[in-house]
Design a protein around this motif. Structure first.
Motif: not given
Length: 197
Positions: A94-95, A103, A90, A76, A70, A99-100
């Protein structure tokens, strides 16, 4: 049990969360009686992971590289930073979301009684990131526990010193949930956090 090696194996499995003596014993017997090859794969994978996995130098999540996938992804949005308690958070975000941003993993939450203060959570590293001026929005995604709320509040104040806007993820009634089955704390939080429809 007769074998001391078997006892050691059972005791080793008991270190896992939610695994008591009976479950550890069943797991040990399963591997020894039915699937020794899987036991060897498990042992090898654990050994390699423990030897090679460390923390990302930027976000502190678990990775076998200096920077995680990431943080290495230039596509991102580096102006958004989501604060979570653990690497598993996280993965969950993510799943479940689109959100891009980036973290920051605290690897815990503030808990003075347990000896966990700002230093243990890497808040000095987080403040260094604030000082770069790159972060414009902070998303506080700590768990809705007392310690999680205190941690979120502390980080919110820290962000305020750097004029970074902070938002808190919503907590409340789950989709498909019925109000009479929801605990009073969750229901109160959901009611107080209501938004325009």
């Amino acid at each position: 049990m007769e074998s001391s090696l078997l006892n050691e194996m059972v005791e080793a499995f008991k270190c896992l969360p939610g695994v008591g003596a009976r479950t550890a014993q069943r797991m040990s017997f399963h591997l020894l009686e039915r699937d020794r090859e899987a036991g060897l794969r498990l042992a090898s994978a654990m050994q390699q992971a423990i030897d090679k996995i460390g923390h990302c130098q930027l976000c502190r999540t678990l990775t076998e590289h200096e920077f995680c996938k990431i943080c290495s992804n230039t596509g991102r949005d580096s102006s958004k930073l989501c604060i979570v308690e653990s690497p598993s958070d996280v993965i969950a975000l993510e799943q479940a979301t689109d959100y891009r941003g980036h973290y920051f993993v605290l690897m815990g939450k503030l808990s003075p009684l347990d000896g966990v203060g700002p230093e243990q959570l890497g808040l000095d590293l987080l403040e260094n990131r604030f000082e770069t001026g790159e972060i414009k929005e902070l998303i506080l995604a700590t768990n809705p526990t007392i310690e999680g709320e205190v941690t979120a509040h502390y980080i919110h104040q820290l962000a305020g010193k750097h004029d970074i806007s902070a938002t808190r993820i919503a907590h409340g009634v789950p989709i498909g949930g019925e109000l009479d089955y929801v605990d009073s704390g969750t229901l109160s939080h959901a009611f107080d956090g209501r938004r325009a429809y």
